[in-house]
Design a protein around this motif. Structure first.
Motif, short mmCIF file in Angstrom:
data_model
loop_
_atom_site.label_atom_id
_atom_site.label_comp_id
_atom_site.label_asym_id
_atom_site.label_seq_id
_atom_site.Cartn_x
_atom_site.Cartn_y
_atom_site.Cartn_z
N ASP A 1 0.90 -5.26 4.00
CA ASP A 1 0.85 -4.12 4.93
C ASP A 1 -0.24 -3.17 4.47
N GLU A 2 -0.68 -2.32 5.39
CA GLU A 2 -1.70 -1.32 5.10
C GLU A 2 -1.14 0.03 5.49
N VAL A 3 -1.01 0.93 4.52
CA VAL A 3 -0.39 2.23 4.76
C VAL A 3 -1.40 3.32 4.43
N GLU A 4 -1.71 4.18 5.42
CA GLU A 4 -2.62 5.30 5.21
C GLU A 4 -1.93 6.39 4.38
N ILE B 1 6.42 -4.69 -4.43
CA ILE B 1 5.83 -5.02 -5.73
C ILE B 1 4.47 -4.36 -5.91
N SER B 2 4.12 -3.42 -5.06
CA SER B 2 2.77 -2.83 -5.09
C SER B 2 2.47 -2.12 -6.40
N ALA B 3 3.47 -1.52 -6.99
CA ALA B 3 3.24 -0.75 -8.22
C ALA B 3 3.13 -1.62 -9.47
N GLU B 4 3.50 -2.91 -9.35
CA GLU B 4 3.48 -3.82 -10.50
C GLU B 4 2.10 -4.45 -10.65
N GLU B 5 1.07 -3.63 -10.80
CA GLU B 5 -0.32 -4.10 -10.79
C GLU B 5 -0.58 -5.18 -11.83
N LYS B 6 -0.05 -5.03 -13.03
CA LYS B 6 -0.37 -5.94 -14.12
C LYS B 6 0.63 -7.08 -14.27
N SER B 7 1.69 -7.07 -13.47
CA SER B 7 2.71 -8.12 -13.57
C SER B 7 2.24 -9.37 -12.84
N SER B 8 2.58 -10.52 -13.41
CA SER B 8 2.22 -11.78 -12.77
C SER B 8 3.28 -12.17 -11.75
N GLU C 1 -7.12 -8.71 0.50
CA GLU C 1 -8.19 -7.94 1.13
C GLU C 1 -9.20 -8.87 1.78
N LYS C 2 -9.55 -9.97 1.10
CA LYS C 2 -10.51 -10.92 1.66
C LYS C 2 -9.92 -11.72 2.81
N LEU C 3 -8.63 -12.11 2.67
CA LEU C 3 -8.02 -12.96 3.69
C LEU C 3 -7.73 -12.22 4.99
N PHE C 4 -7.28 -10.97 4.88
CA PHE C 4 -6.77 -10.26 6.06
C PHE C 4 -7.57 -9.02 6.42
N LYS C 5 -8.68 -8.77 5.71
CA LYS C 5 -9.58 -7.67 6.06
C LYS C 5 -8.89 -6.31 6.05
N VAL C 6 -8.04 -6.09 5.08
CA VAL C 6 -7.36 -4.80 4.95
C VAL C 6 -7.99 -4.05 3.78
N LYS C 7 -7.90 -2.73 3.82
CA LYS C 7 -8.50 -1.91 2.77
C LYS C 7 -7.67 -2.03 1.48
N LEU C 8 -8.37 -2.33 0.41
CA LEU C 8 -7.70 -2.54 -0.87
C LEU C 8 -6.89 -1.32 -1.30
N ALA C 9 -7.44 -0.11 -1.08
CA ALA C 9 -6.76 1.11 -1.54
C ALA C 9 -5.46 1.36 -0.80
N ASN C 10 -5.32 0.77 0.39
CA ASN C 10 -4.13 1.04 1.22
C ASN C 10 -3.15 -0.12 1.27
N ILE C 11 -3.45 -1.19 0.53
CA ILE C 11 -2.60 -2.39 0.61
C ILE C 11 -1.24 -2.11 -0.05
N THR C 12 -0.19 -2.53 0.64
CA THR C 12 1.17 -2.52 0.10
C THR C 12 1.73 -3.92 0.21
N LEU D 1 3.02 -20.07 -1.73
CA LEU D 1 3.53 -18.85 -1.11
C LEU D 1 3.01 -18.69 0.30
N LYS D 2 3.81 -18.05 1.12
CA LYS D 2 3.38 -17.66 2.46
C LYS D 2 2.87 -16.23 2.39
N LEU D 3 1.62 -16.03 2.76
CA LEU D 3 1.04 -14.69 2.81
C LEU D 3 0.98 -14.26 4.26
N THR D 4 1.74 -13.24 4.61
CA THR D 4 1.85 -12.79 6.00
C THR D 4 1.36 -11.37 6.13
N CYS D 5 0.34 -11.16 6.96
CA CYS D 5 -0.19 -9.82 7.20
C CYS D 5 0.57 -9.16 8.34
N VAL D 6 1.13 -8.00 8.08
CA VAL D 6 1.86 -7.25 9.11
C VAL D 6 1.20 -5.90 9.36
#
Length: 645
Positions: free
Chosen positions: A599-602, A577-584, A552-563, A518-523
């Protein structure tokens, strides 16, 4: 015993001839103010002056007794002991003729909803504001509609029509009429339809919904309606056994609508009379198609293509299977019936399936543009061999096994399952699961299934199956998975190379070894975020929650605000897919080459986004309203065009 039964009654008119005035006889339908009733007695009442009509109200709360007054029994009430009343004859509306109602409706003497002033014509916006409707070209349209000889379609609803009237005058006045809607009138018997079709030989579509019709008990002595193609009898209080009597009288029928009649059984009258309801219930309890095969099938209706049985009380699929050998049936509406199970033969004859597929892919056409009737008596034909559309919305299907059965229908192209409990078993709404389980459908719940969506849905469904096998606690539990997914072998053969799992699944190897690139892209735009793209190989079993911690480790974003958003190559809009916490990742349909946007959303930003979304929804509603107004104008223009102007 103390009651004296009165047998004399006052009759005006003759039931054996065409009424030249409204029928005033026992059994006719009447209207008193806005309420409808059936006349059960016409004559004098002891101790009262003048003529009286004993009525049985449709709304039983209007009644006062059971037809008995002053100790004298004048009539019987069939619907209840307090449904009867007496009304002075001069207050009773015995109805009007078809032509009188058409002239009143299309000469603007009386609209469908009565007289409505222009100030009363408005619609509500999303903000509950009244928007006045201006009828552009109203006078011109009314002038054209008043030329009723040009009408090809007429809708006369709630006009108290009770008789046909002069046949020659009606035929001369409406020579081009092919469709007629007489919903909610005072039609009392099938003879009305016979007289109407005789006067209007070009009539092809007749709607008699919401009329308390008395159908004949035998076709003997009644005339066939050769030209009628569609008959609508919704909300008429009819049984299927009564409708079967009409079958010989409707040789050209292609559409039959019987919604809202509380129909519970499709058995022939003889079967019910022989007391086989209990035997049928026992057979249904045994379950399965084997039980349904022993029930008497529906015969006749050789040209019937569309059958609408919505809003009835059918609960057993064995009853529906009685329709399975109607030779031309291509669309069956069963929504809003308490159906809990669906059955179909495991392995229909190969030749029958091939014939069904061939007939559905290259159908012969009849003169009316629909499917040509198949040869009657094709007992070797697969059940529902030509059925392309099956609507089962708001039934009681609660198991995916029932959806799997739908995949056996050989010609199924359109399916509706909205409102069934089974869809609640899926967090995503169940669309991709249904597409994955039912091959061949091109329309699901009113939305087209395009080839790209089918491919993605089938791959995602396959990934879910493989994940389910991987998560099974032991070999016995794993062995139970394939039988629950009849298309597993087919899908592995089709997409095994894409997923890289065909050989491993065949060997029963662990899915932990199956990886995704997968490509992980921080915006994220925050100052501390590390923007950029990283390509990672991740296990398909990784959950969204674990992926958030990795990001969180790769892009230094706050875990609570990650989308997180998942995007397939070429797709313009990613899926949140942010709400699908338990889905693989596998269960979400991720594949090699997919991209995850980080993304990081306050909290404040989220609130603002929600407010913007609500504003956008209101704007969309306003836009839809404007579109509806434009559509109304277009309908007016089309109607003018249909009148030949």
């Amino acid at each position: 015993r103390d009651a004296v039964y009165v047998v004399s009654c006052f009759l005006i008119g003759c039931a054996d001839s065409v009424m030249m005035g409204p029928p005033q006889e026992v059994g006719c339908r009447v209207q008193i103010l806005k309420d409808r009733a059936t006349a059960r007695y016409i004559g004098t009442v002891a101790g009262q002056d003048g003529m009286w009509v004993g009525v049985e109200w449709d709304d039983q709360s209007r009644g006062k007794h059971d037809g008995t007054t002053g100790g004298i029994k004048y009539f019987e009430c069939k619907s209840g002991p307090t449904a009867g009343s007496f009304v002075r004859i001069e207050k009773v509306n015995f109805g009007t003729s078809v032509l009188e109602a058409v002239r009143a409706r299309y000469s603007n003497l009386r609209g469908e909803l009565g007289e409505v002033s222009s100030e009363e014509l408005y619609v509500h916006t999303a903000r509950n504001r009244k928007v006045q409707i201006e009828l552009v070209g109203e006078e011109k349209i009314m002038a054209q509609q008043s030329q009723i000889s040009l009408l090809t379609s007429a809708r006369i609803v709630g006009a108290s029509i009770s008789y046909v009237g002069d046949a020659a005058e009606l035929s001369s006045a409406l020579p081009q009429l092919t469709e007629l809607d007489l919903t909610c009138n005072l039609v009392a018997s099938w003879s009305f339809a016979e007289q109407l079709c005789a006067a209007l030989p070009g009539l092809q579509v007749l709607n008699l919904s919401d009329n308390a019709l008395q159908l004949p008990t035998s076709p003997v002595g009644h005339s066939p309606l050769h030209n009628l193609r569609a008959l609508i009898l919704n909300d008429c209080g009819l049984s299927w056994q009564q409708v079967l009597v009409l079958e010989p009288l409707l040789p050209g029928l292609q559409e039959l609508h019987l919604c809202g009649n509380s129909i519970t059984s499709l058995a022939p009258a003889q079967e019910l009379q022989q007391g086989q309801q209990e035997q049928q219930a026992q057979a249904s309890a045994v379950g399965g198609q084997e039980a349904g095969q022993h029930l008497a099938p529906v015969t006749g209706f050789s040209g019937l293509q569309v059958l609408n049985m919505e809003d009835n009380a059918l609960s057993e699929w064995s009853e529906v299977m009685r329709l399975s050998h109607l030779p031309s049936l291509s669309k069956l509406h069963l929504s809003n019936n308490p159906i809990t199970n669906i059955t179909y033969p495991q392995q229909p004859a190969a030749a029958a399936v091939e014939a069904a597929v061939t007939s559905s892919s290259t159908p012969a056409t009849s003169g009316s543009g629909g499917l040509a009737p198949a040869a009657a008596g094709t007992s070797s034909q697969a059940p529902f061999a030509r059925l392309e559309g099956l609507l089962l919305g708001n039934c009681q299907l609660a198991s995916w096994d029932q959806v799997n059965v739908l995949g056996r229908f050989p010609a199924l192209r359109e399916l509706r399952l909205t409102g069934n409990p089974v869809l609640g078993l899926s967090k995503s709404g169940g669309r991709y699961e249904v597409i994955g389980r039912v091959p061949g459908i091109s329309m699901l719940n009113g939305a087209e299934v395009k080839p790209r969506e089918r491919r993605d849905a089938e791959i995602r469904y396959l990934q879910n199956i493989l994940a389910e096998m991987e998560e099974a606690p032991d070999a016995d539990a794993r062995a139970l998975v394939p039988p629950a997914h009849p298309r597993l072998k087919e899908l592995v053969a089709r997409y095994g190379e894409v997923l890289g799992t065909a050989s491993r699944s065949a060997q029963g190897s662990s899915l932990a070894a199956s990886m995704l690139e997968l490509k992980l892209t921080c915006v994220a735009a925050s100052q501390h975020a590390k923007m950029g793209t990283q390509v990672k190989k991740l296990p398909r079993s990784m959950t969204v929650s674990a992926l958030k911690m990795l990001c969180e480790k790769l892009f230094k974003v706050k875990l609570a605000n990650i989308t997180l958003f998942l995007r397939a190559p070429g797709d313009p809009l990613p899926e949140d897919i942010s709400a699908e916490e338990k889905s693989s990742l596998g269960m979400l349909g991720a594949q090699d080459g997919y991209e995850v946007l980080v993304d990081e959303v306050e909290a404040e930003t989220k609130a603002a986004a929600e407010q913007a979304a609500r504003a956008a929804e209101l704007a969309a509603q306003e836009a839809r309203l404007a579109e509806q107004l434009r559509a109304a104008e277009l309908m007016q223009a089309e109607h003018i065009k249909s009148l030949g102007f």
